[in-house]
Design a protein around this motif. Structure first.
Motif, PDB file in Angstrom:
ATOM      1  N   ILE A 170      -7.392  -3.614  -1.550  1.00 22.65           N
ATOM      2  CA  ILE A 170      -6.302  -3.318  -1.956  1.00 22.65           C
ATOM      3  C   ILE A 170      -6.200  -3.236  -3.326  1.00 22.65           C
ATOM      4  O   ILE A 170      -6.502  -4.193  -4.300  1.00 22.65           O
ATOM      5  CB  ILE A 170      -5.190  -3.961  -1.406  1.00 22.65           C
ATOM      6  CG1 ILE A 170      -5.238  -4.126   0.048  1.00 22.65           C
ATOM      7  CG2 ILE A 170      -3.769  -3.597  -1.903  1.00 22.65           C
ATOM      8  CD1 ILE A 170      -5.144  -3.030   0.839  1.00 22.65           C
ATOM      9  N   HIS A 171      -5.859  -2.078  -4.080  1.00 19.02           N
ATOM     10  CA  HIS A 171      -5.816  -1.935  -5.690  1.00 19.02           C
ATOM     11  C   HIS A 171      -4.619  -2.058  -6.004  1.00 19.02           C
ATOM     12  O   HIS A 171      -3.563  -1.296  -5.497  1.00 19.02           O
ATOM     13  CB  HIS A 171      -6.368  -0.381  -6.038  1.00 19.02           C
ATOM     14  CG  HIS A 171      -7.531  -0.271  -5.842  1.00 19.02           C
ATOM     15  ND1 HIS A 171      -8.652  -0.698  -6.605  1.00 19.02           N
ATOM     16  CD2 HIS A 171      -8.366   0.033  -4.424  1.00 19.02           C
ATOM     17  CE1 HIS A 171      -9.884  -0.428  -6.000  1.00 19.02           C
ATOM     18  NE2 HIS A 171      -9.723   0.087  -4.685  1.00 19.02           N
ATOM     19  N   GLY A 174       0.587  -0.038  -4.976  1.00 15.25           N
ATOM     20  CA  GLY A 174      -0.624  -0.712  -4.202  1.00 15.25           C
ATOM     21  C   GLY A 174      -1.176   0.310  -3.562  1.00 15.25           C
ATOM     22  O   GLY A 174      -0.433   1.331  -3.029  1.00 15.25           O
ATOM     23  N   ALA A 175      -2.669   0.682  -3.325  1.00 15.66           N
ATOM     24  CA  ALA A 175      -3.110   1.488  -2.570  1.00 15.66           C
ATOM     25  C   ALA A 175      -4.258   0.907  -2.013  1.00 15.66           C
ATOM     26  O   ALA A 175      -5.032   0.065  -2.509  1.00 15.66           O
ATOM     27  CB  ALA A 175      -3.530   2.688  -3.449  1.00 15.66           C
ATOM     28  N   ALA A 176      -4.700   1.424  -0.681  1.00 18.29           N
ATOM     29  CA  ALA A 176      -5.847   0.882  -0.068  1.00 18.29           C
ATOM     30  C   ALA A 176      -6.942   2.024   0.116  1.00 18.29           C
ATOM     31  O   ALA A 176      -6.656   3.104   0.068  1.00 18.29           O
ATOM     32  CB  ALA A 176      -5.511   0.572   1.481  1.00 18.29           C
ATOM     33  N   VAL A 213       0.850  -1.180  -0.030  1.00 16.78           N
ATOM     34  CA  VAL A 213       0.003   0.126   0.075  1.00 16.78           C
ATOM     35  C   VAL A 213       0.800   1.251   0.148  1.00 16.78           C
ATOM     36  O   VAL A 213       2.012   1.056   0.180  1.00 16.78           O
ATOM     37  CB  VAL A 213      -1.038  -0.079   1.364  1.00 16.78           C
ATOM     38  CG1 VAL A 213      -1.647  -1.069   1.296  1.00 16.78           C
ATOM     39  CG2 VAL A 213      -0.066  -0.064   2.484  1.00 16.78           C
ATOM     40  N   ALA A 214       0.245   2.307  -0.373  1.00 15.19           N
ATOM     41  CA  ALA A 214       1.043   3.766  -0.213  1.00 15.19           C
ATOM     42  C   ALA A 214       0.817   4.136   1.046  1.00 15.19           C
ATOM     43  O   ALA A 214      -0.224   4.563   1.537  1.00 15.19           O
ATOM     44  CB  ALA A 214       0.360   4.593  -1.382  1.00 15.19           C
ATOM     45  N   SER A 215       2.006   4.080   1.681  1.00  8.98           N
ATOM     46  CA  SER A 215       1.984   4.914   3.264  1.00  8.98           C
ATOM     47  C   SER A 215       2.235   6.264   3.181  1.00  8.98           C
ATOM     48  O   SER A 215       3.010   6.932   3.661  1.00  8.98           O
ATOM     49  CB  SER A 215       3.254   4.050   4.048  1.00  8.98           C
ATOM     50  OG  SER A 215       2.916   2.718   4.004  1.00  8.98           O
ATOM     51  N   GLN A 246      -4.399   8.784   6.935  1.00  3.13           N
ATOM     52  CA  GLN A 246      -5.683   9.706   7.733  1.00  3.13           C
ATOM     53  C   GLN A 246      -6.839   9.599   7.149  1.00  3.13           C
ATOM     54  O   GLN A 246      -8.076   9.411   7.875  1.00  3.13           O
ATOM     55  CB  GLN A 246      -5.268  11.210   7.521  1.00  3.13           C
ATOM     56  CG  GLN A 246      -4.212  11.652   8.102  1.00  3.13           C
ATOM     57  CD  GLN A 246      -4.412  11.784   9.660  1.00  3.13           C
ATOM     58  OE1 GLN A 246      -5.300  11.071  10.330  1.00  3.13           O
ATOM     59  NE2 GLN A 246      -3.249  12.439  10.393  1.00  3.13           N
ATOM     60  N   SER A 247      -7.378   9.013   5.872  1.00  5.16           N
ATOM     61  CA  SER A 247      -8.442   8.828   5.165  1.00  5.16           C
ATOM     62  C   SER A 247      -9.123   7.398   5.174  1.00  5.16           C
ATOM     63  O   SER A 247     -10.219   7.323   5.060  1.00  5.16           O
ATOM     64  CB  SER A 247      -8.447   9.418   3.701  1.00  5.16           C
ATOM     65  OG  SER A 247      -7.560   8.285   2.923  1.00  5.16           O
ATOM     66  N   LEU A 248      -8.040   6.433   5.320  1.00  4.32           N
ATOM     67  CA  LEU A 248      -8.735   5.054   5.585  1.00  4.32           C
ATOM     68  C   LEU A 248      -9.455   4.880   6.911  1.00  4.32           C
ATOM     69  O   LEU A 248      -9.160   4.928   7.637  1.00  4.32           O
ATOM     70  CB  LEU A 248      -7.595   4.307   5.390  1.00  4.32           C
ATOM     71  CG  LEU A 248      -7.884   2.619   5.204  1.00  4.32           C
ATOM     72  CD1 LEU A 248      -8.349   2.636   3.620  1.00  4.32           C
ATOM     73  CD2 LEU A 248      -6.563   1.606   5.328  1.00  4.32           C
ATOM     74  N   ARG A 249     -11.057   4.649   6.369  1.00  2.00           N
ATOM     75  CA  ARG A 249     -11.804   4.276   7.423  1.00  2.00           C
ATOM     76  C   ARG A 249     -11.774   3.068   8.225  1.00  2.00           C
ATOM     77  O   ARG A 249     -11.600   2.013   7.522  1.00  2.00           O
ATOM     78  CB  ARG A 249     -13.232   4.578   7.069  1.00  2.00           C
ATOM     79  CG  ARG A 249     -13.126   6.332   6.578  1.00  2.00           C
ATOM     80  CD  ARG A 249     -14.739   6.724   6.156  1.00  2.00           C
ATOM     81  NE  ARG A 249     -15.094   5.955   4.932  1.00  2.00           N
ATOM     82  CZ  ARG A 249     -14.942   6.333   3.788  1.00  2.00           C
ATOM     83  NH1 ARG A 249     -14.476   7.597   3.434  1.00  2.00           N
ATOM     84  NH2 ARG A 249     -15.255   5.541   2.457  1.00  2.00           N
ATOM     85  N   PRO A 250     -12.487   2.974   9.461  1.00  2.00           N
ATOM     86  CA  PRO A 250     -12.633   1.474  10.062  1.00  2.00           C
ATOM     87  C   PRO A 250     -13.373   0.742   8.946  1.00  2.00           C
ATOM     88  O   PRO A 250     -14.552   1.241   8.520  1.00  2.00           O
ATOM     89  CB  PRO A 250     -12.933   1.801  11.413  1.00  2.00           C
ATOM     90  CG  PRO A 250     -12.428   3.279  11.580  1.00  2.00           C
ATOM     91  CD  PRO A 250     -12.490   3.872  10.392  1.00  2.00           C
TER      92      PRO A 250
END
Length: 666
Positions: free
Chosen positions: A499-500, A506-508, A453-455, A461-465
């Motif tokens: 995950i894309h 990759g990006a989540a 993933v892209a850290s 901050q935007s990846l939600r539960p």
């Protein structure tokens, strides 16, 4: 004349659900396929489980198509986390199943007492010690040998008096590279060992104080990666206090504290030679590590035969660090001389209460609530344009200067709960149940900081539960000759973390999803010696946001077994059939792998036998994949530089495998 010994079939091929949403197994018994080398190998025998293969060992467990922290795995009540950002060492890589006494699977969000985030289920690996009534001792040991250098040794020694007890358990397992059904070698050798020591004090029948310390290590060659795992160092320490019968109502106090540390090393030169044409042409190494500390306090309260309440608090905190370089003399510097870099700290604290209300002798209502507070701080986040390339380890960027990093924190309050009704039907030997559960899962380390993933600060901050609401229904049926069960589920997952995989990066992101599926099984005695069994499992998921299937879901899986039990000896056969999988989402996946394309179905036939040589010794043996079928599982790890393959995209499973196991119980 000596009386005949009635022998339950020793080799297990079809684990059954023993009560609503619960499967309990004895990990010391042999299972087919070949008895497990780690926790994931063991779990794949349960209907609904699959394993994402990476080599000969250390695969990732998948339950109902869900991986990672959606499946809560606890060892003696404590959490253990892997170190590798690309999941070379999932938690099950550090678990030797035969060193435990009981493994329990609780399906779905239907418990609140064992930590947060269990949307797919909870797995408990437990050792069970009780007070000795008089001085005594016991020994359980085994030797296992198999095709391609497989050789395992296990020993479990216990002794005690009414006041003190101790236990020492140890294992060692190894295997060479295996071949698939076509005779192609797969880069897959491994070796590992584990030792655990338990000391207990039981000053009275209601009091127990227990201290456990353990250590293990090993190495594993990986076919899915350009690097291998050359160190899996585990160090564990736990303290457990139990006090029962404090009062007529307060029946049990259970207190646990634990420390688990893993130190993992991966490189491309110890178990292979660097490939000058690969993305890592030089000898390179990375050493991620994670330290986890946690505890749990739980009280059990009983009000007659009507109500039982379990309530308490638990929490854990872990720190992830890493360092990288090369071998001694490398121009990059020896990796062990490099300073460790902290990239994340994660902590959770939760409170829970779970109540069982016995409405009458045939009806029960079970429910629970839980609230968790999660806090995470990332120390090596980058800007949106500096995410870097996909790599096999933290700090293993290939070339160029390292991007500037910054730190950021976030936290969340996460409620969970469930309610289930169970009804024993009079005179029918059946139990019906229906339950609904809701769980909110905070993004885990691999979804926020992992190698796929892209850290970036924005992603962090935007990846939600993830929020899962699921309905579970089923039936249990058992008579003297028949055991049958059905377990079905349907759920809504809001903010499912997907995950894309795009151009090596990759990006989540969050999407909304729908899931459903289930498992079923039956065991039926046929006459006085024969027993047939069958299980079926299916998982379905739909990405509602993008209008496509959820990725990395296994297809329909069916297992058919037949056993002949003659008392002192038994023989059995197992036929596993998987359907084709055409519901895919190419370029999308989970923290372990992505969909590469449709897969065809396959069928694998295996046989086994066992013999009770005496009261103390039992011999079992088997042949897995008897007809040397070439096949691969539908779920897969992200494939990079597969060893021994040209243009392959999946790792084939082992071909024909012979094994034999000798057990002794004294």
């Amino acid at each position: 004349m000596r009386s005949a010994i009635t022998l339950e079939p020793v080799v297990v091929t079809a684990p059954m659900q023993t009560s609503p949403l619960r499967v309990v197994l004895d990990p010391k018994r042999p299972y087919q396929p070949v008895p497990a080398s780690d926790g994931a190998d063991f779990l794949k025998s349960i209907p609904g489980f699959d394993t994402i293969r990476k080599g000969g060992s250390n695969g990732d467990p998948v339950f109902r198509g869900m991986v990672g922290s959606r499946l809560n795995i606890l060892v003696d009540g404590g959490q253990i986390g892997g170190g590798c950002p690309s999941r070379m060492d999932p938690p099950t890589a550090y678990i030797a199943p035969e060193l435990f006494d009981k493994v329990t699977l609780i399906k779905g969000p239907e418990t609140v007492t064992w930590g947060p985030g269990n949307s797919a289920g909870t797995v408990l690996f437990d050792r069970t010690f009780t007070r000795y009534e008089k001085p005594s001792w016991s020994f359980i040991g085994s030797l296992l040998g198999g095709t391609r250098g497989r050789f395992d040794q296990t020993a479990d020694i216990r002794a005690g008096t009414p006041d003190f007890y101790m236990g020492v358990s140890a294992n060692h397992t190894r295997a060479d590279d295996y071949e698939d059904g076509s005779g192609h070698r797969v880069h897959s050798s491994y070796e590992r060992w584990n030792t655990d020591v338990t000391l207990g004090w039981t000053p009275g029948k209601d009091t127990r104080v227990e201290l456990t310390a353990g250590r293990g290590n090993g190495h594993a060659a990986y076919a899915f990666s350009g690097m291998d795992g050359v160190q899996f160092l585990r160090q564990s320490l736990a303290l457990h206090f139990v006090q029962e019968n404090l009062s007529e109502t307060f029946t049990k106090l259970d207190v646990r504290a634990y420390y688990n540390s893993v130190d993992h090393v991966m490189d491309n030169y110890t178990l292979r030679r660097p490939d000058p044409d690969s993305a890592m042409p030089m000898a390179m190494a990375s050493e991620p590590a994670r330290q986890t500390r946690g505890g749990r306090v739980a009280g059990t309260f009983d009000w007659g035969d009507a109500v039982e309440l379990v309530a308490g608090i638990d929490g854990s905190g872990n720190t992830h660090t890493s360092r990288s370089g090369g071998p001694e003399g490398s121009i990059m510097g020896y990796y062990r001389d490099m300073p460790r870099r902290r990239d994340a700290t994660i902590s959770t604290v939760g409170g829970f209460s779970q109540l069982t209300w016995y409405l009458n002798t045939h009806q029960r209502l079970i429910g629970g609530t839980r609230v968790d507070w999660a806090h995470v701080r990332g120390y090596a986040l980058t800007g949106d344009g500096d995410s870097g390339s996909l790599s096999m380890g933290s700090g293993m960027g290939m070339g160029g200067s390292a991007p500037e990093t910054t730190a950021a924190s976030r936290s969340a309050t996460l409620p969970s709960g469930f309610l289930r009704y169970e009804h024993d039907l009079a005179d029918t030997h059946a139990t019906l149940y229906a339950g609904i559960g809701h769980v909110e899962r905070f993004p885990d380390y691999w979804e926020m900081f992992g190698g796929h993933v892209a850290s970036t600060v924005t992603s962090f901050q935007s990846l939600r539960p993830e929020r899962t609401t699921q309905l579970d229904v089923g039936v249990q049926y058992q008579t003297q000759r028949t055991q049958a069960w059905v377990s079905a589920y349907a759920g809504v997952v809001n903010d499912y973390i997907l995950i894309h995989y795009l151009d090596g990066n990759g990006a989540a992101s969050n999407v909304n999803a729908r899931i459903m599926g289930g498992e079923a099984g039956v065991v039926r005695a046929i006459g006085s010696h024969w027993k047939g069994n069958a299980t079926v499992a299916y998982a379905w998921g739909q990405n509602q946001t993008e209008h496509r299937p959820l990725p990395q879901l296994p297809p329909l899986d069916v297992k058919l077994g037949l056993v002949y039990d003659a008392g002192r000896w038994s023989a059995g056969a197992l036929w596993r059939v998987d359907s084709a999988q055409h519901r895919i989402a190419i370029g999308e996946g989970n923290i372990v792998g992505d969909d590469l394309g449709p897969t065809g179905g396959f069928g694998v036939f295996s046989v086994n036998g066992s013999m009770r040589l005496s009261q103390e010794f039992t011999l079992s043996a088997g042949v897995d994949n008897l007809f040397d079928k070439t096949y691969a599982e539908s779920v897969n790890a992200i494939s990079k530089e597969l060893q021994g393959y040209t243009g392959a995209i999946r790792i084939n499973e082992p071909g024909r495998t012979f094994w034999a196991k000798l057990e002794v119980k004294l």
